[in-house]
Design an enzyme around this catalytic site. Structure first.
Site, PDB file in Angstrom:
ATOM      1  N   GLU A 152       1.082  -4.276 -21.784  1.00 56.69           N
ATOM      2  CA  GLU A 152       1.580  -2.890 -20.925  1.00 56.69           C
ATOM      3  C   GLU A 152       1.586  -1.862 -22.247  1.00 56.69           C
ATOM      4  O   GLU A 152       1.480  -0.895 -21.924  1.00 56.69           O
ATOM      5  CB  GLU A 152       2.689  -2.700 -19.551  1.00 56.69           C
ATOM      6  N   LYS A 179       6.996   6.726 -11.671  1.00 56.85           N
ATOM      7  CA  LYS A 179       5.882   6.367 -10.833  1.00 56.85           C
ATOM      8  C   LYS A 179       6.119   8.831 -10.342  1.00 56.85           C
ATOM      9  O   LYS A 179       7.030   9.125 -10.265  1.00 56.85           O
ATOM     10  CB  LYS A 179       5.649   5.891  -9.725  1.00 56.85           C
ATOM     11  N   ARG A 181      15.173   0.480  -6.714  1.00 56.61           N
ATOM     12  CA  ARG A 181      14.575   0.609  -4.870  1.00 56.61           C
ATOM     13  C   ARG A 181      15.426   0.883  -4.120  1.00 56.61           C
ATOM     14  O   ARG A 181      14.598   1.358  -3.115  1.00 56.61           O
ATOM     15  CB  ARG A 181      13.781  -0.034  -5.168  1.00 56.61           C
ATOM     16  N   HIS A 232       8.347   1.049 -12.263  1.00 56.54           N
ATOM     17  CA  HIS A 232       7.350   0.765 -12.631  1.00 56.54           C
ATOM     18  C   HIS A 232       8.486  -0.765 -13.488  1.00 56.54           C
ATOM     19  O   HIS A 232       8.349  -0.233 -14.538  1.00 56.54           O
ATOM     20  CB  HIS A 232       5.721   0.615 -12.658  1.00 56.54           C
ATOM     21  N   ASN A 266       7.457   3.122  -4.201  1.00 53.34           N
ATOM     22  CA  ASN A 266       8.509   2.666  -4.878  1.00 53.34           C
ATOM     23  C   ASN A 266       9.488   3.419  -5.840  1.00 53.34           C
ATOM     24  O   ASN A 266       9.984   2.263  -6.978  1.00 53.34           O
ATOM     25  CB  ASN A 266       8.551   1.035  -4.643  1.00 53.34           C
ATOM     26  N   TYR A 315      -3.050  -1.960 -13.923  1.00 55.22           N
ATOM     27  CA  TYR A 315      -3.117  -2.487 -12.603  1.00 55.22           C
ATOM     28  C   TYR A 315      -3.789  -3.591 -12.102  1.00 55.22           C
ATOM     29  O   TYR A 315      -4.569  -4.086 -11.023  1.00 55.22           O
ATOM     30  CB  TYR A 315      -2.692  -1.708 -11.321  1.00 55.22           C
ATOM     31  N   THR A 370       9.863  -5.591  -5.182  1.00 57.12           N
ATOM     32  CA  THR A 370       8.842  -4.550  -4.868  1.00 57.12           C
ATOM     33  C   THR A 370       8.754  -3.362  -3.867  1.00 57.12           C
ATOM     34  O   THR A 370       8.685  -2.956  -4.430  1.00 57.12           O
ATOM     35  CB  THR A 370       7.883  -5.483  -4.773  1.00 57.12           C
ATOM     36  N   PHE A 380      -4.628  -2.854  -1.265  1.00 56.03           N
ATOM     37  CA  PHE A 380      -3.752  -1.390  -1.723  1.00 56.03           C
ATOM     38  C   PHE A 380      -4.280  -1.423  -3.280  1.00 56.03           C
ATOM     39  O   PHE A 380      -3.785   0.024  -2.710  1.00 56.03           O
ATOM     40  CB  PHE A 380      -2.780  -1.464  -1.488  1.00 56.03           C
TER      41      PHE A 380
HETATM   42  P1  GTP Z   1       5.909  -2.914 -10.389  1.00 60.31           P
HETATM   43  O1  GTP Z   1       5.943  -3.309 -10.719  1.00 60.31           O
HETATM   44  O2  GTP Z   1       5.034  -1.592 -10.036  1.00 60.31           O
HETATM   45  O3  GTP Z   1       4.254  -3.946 -10.715  1.00 60.31           O
HETATM   46  O4  GTP Z   1       5.716  -3.790  -9.167  1.00 60.31           O
HETATM   47  P2  GTP Z   1       6.118  -5.313  -8.305  1.00 60.31           P
HETATM   48  O5  GTP Z   1       5.366  -6.439  -9.843  1.00 60.31           O
HETATM   49  O6  GTP Z   1       7.368  -5.386  -8.064  1.00 60.31           O
HETATM   50  O7  GTP Z   1       4.868  -5.390  -7.781  1.00 60.31           O
HETATM   51  P3  GTP Z   1       3.368  -5.707  -7.488  1.00 60.31           P
HETATM   52  O8  GTP Z   1       2.997  -5.228  -9.682  1.00 60.31           O
HETATM   53  O9  GTP Z   1       2.843  -6.976  -6.584  1.00 60.31           O
HETATM   54  O10 GTP Z   1       2.501  -4.572  -7.421  1.00 60.31           O
HETATM   55  C1  GTP Z   1       2.501  -3.049  -8.060  1.00 60.31           C
HETATM   56  C2  GTP Z   1       2.645  -2.282  -7.306  1.00 60.31           C
HETATM   57  O11 GTP Z   1       1.862  -1.996  -6.156  1.00 60.31           O
HETATM   58  C3  GTP Z   1       4.020  -2.167  -5.997  1.00 60.31           C
HETATM   59  O12 GTP Z   1       4.913  -1.449  -7.207  1.00 60.31           O
HETATM   60  C4  GTP Z   1       3.281  -1.381  -5.243  1.00 60.31           C
HETATM   61  O13 GTP Z   1       3.651   0.082  -5.350  1.00 60.31           O
HETATM   62  C5  GTP Z   1       2.250  -1.869  -5.021  1.00 60.31           C
HETATM   63  N1  GTP Z   1       2.313  -2.824  -3.640  1.00 60.31           N
HETATM   64  C6  GTP Z   1       2.603  -4.353  -4.007  1.00 60.31           C
HETATM   65  N2  GTP Z   1       2.693  -4.407  -1.987  1.00 60.31           N
HETATM   66  C7  GTP Z   1       1.962  -3.510  -1.595  1.00 60.31           C
HETATM   67  C8  GTP Z   1       1.756  -3.720  -0.358  1.00 60.31           C
HETATM   68  O14 GTP Z   1       2.259  -4.978  -0.309  1.00 60.31           O
HETATM   69  N3  GTP Z   1       1.496  -2.149   0.317  1.00 60.31           N
HETATM   70  C9  GTP Z   1       0.992  -1.195  -0.639  1.00 60.31           C
HETATM   71  N4  GTP Z   1       0.922  -0.309  -0.067  1.00 60.31           N
HETATM   72  N5  GTP Z   1       1.875  -1.428  -2.655  1.00 60.31           N
HETATM   73  C10 GTP Z   1       2.048  -2.488  -2.494  1.00 60.31           C
HETATM   74 MG    MG Z   2       3.529  -6.101 -11.325  1.00 62.07          MG
END
Ligand code: GTP
Ligand code: MG
Length: 150
Positions: free
Chosen positions: A126, A9, A102, A115, A112, A49, A91, A57
């Site tokens: 994707e 990212k 991370r 992805h 973070n 997303y 995450t 968020f």
């Molecule tokens: P990705 O690999 O980026 O998809 O992350 P993930 O699969 O571990 O998490 P998820 O798909 O649930 O969320 C996608 C992204 O949204 C995360 O990587 C975070 O950057 C962001 N995100 C998730 N939960 C939160 C939250 O509670 N607050 C904020 N600000 N961002 C969040």
């Molecule tokens: Mg995800």
């Protein structure tokens, strides 16, 4: 062979940790079959997303993903979807184990740095969103006979 979509990212690119991230996937034994740098539009980030549309968020996340260059990659290997997620870590970097990307390189959930697709269907969707088929290469690396038993 299994493939997954991995993106560094904008925060990962700006912080200069992209080579470190690529190195971790490479040294594990996974194979890079697609890579490019791009600044996704907000609309494109929204598509990526789409499953998080209802989350508070979502807008900030889409704005952030389109705020600078992203390194989009496709990695290939046995179990790469699930194990790629292990390399990445939880995450929320506050909960990611040390030794994960991370855990070692990030602090905050909204920054973070990386992805990774969360399952076979998501990986397929994707990869299709981010890459044209002709942007992906199929090749054999000499190391493969030392990585896989068969
Ligand atoms: P990705 O690999 O980026 O998809 O992350 P993930 O699969 O571990 O998490 P998820 O798909 O649930 O969320 C996608 C992204 O949204 C995360 O990587 C975070 O950057 C962001 N995100 C998730 N939960 C939160 C939250 O509670 N607050 C904020 N600000 N961002 C969040
Ligand atoms: Mg995800």
């Amino acid at each position: 062979m299994e493939r997954t979509f991995i993106a560094i990212k904008p925060d990962g690119v700006q912080r200069g940790v992209m080579s470190e991230i690529i190195t971790r996937f490479e040294r594990k034994g996974f194979k890079l079959v697609g890579i490019k740098i791009m600044i996704p539009s907000k609309d494109f980030a929204g598509k990526h997303y789409h499953d998080l549309k209802e989350r508070p968020f979502y807008k900030g996340l889409c704005n952030f993903l389109s705020s600078g260059p992203v390194i989009a990659m496709v990695w290939e290997g046995e179990g790469v979807i699930r194990y790629g997620r292990k390399l990445i870590g939880a995450t929320d970097p506050q909960k990611s184990e040390p030794g994960t990307i991370r855990g070692d390189l990030a602090v905050s959930v909204g920054r973070n740095i990386i992805h990774g697709s969360d399952g076979p269907e998501t990986a397929k969707d994707e990869i299709a969103l981010w890459f044209k088929p002709e942007e992906l290469v199929t090749y054999t690396s000499n190391a493969e006979k030392w990585i896989y038993e068969n």
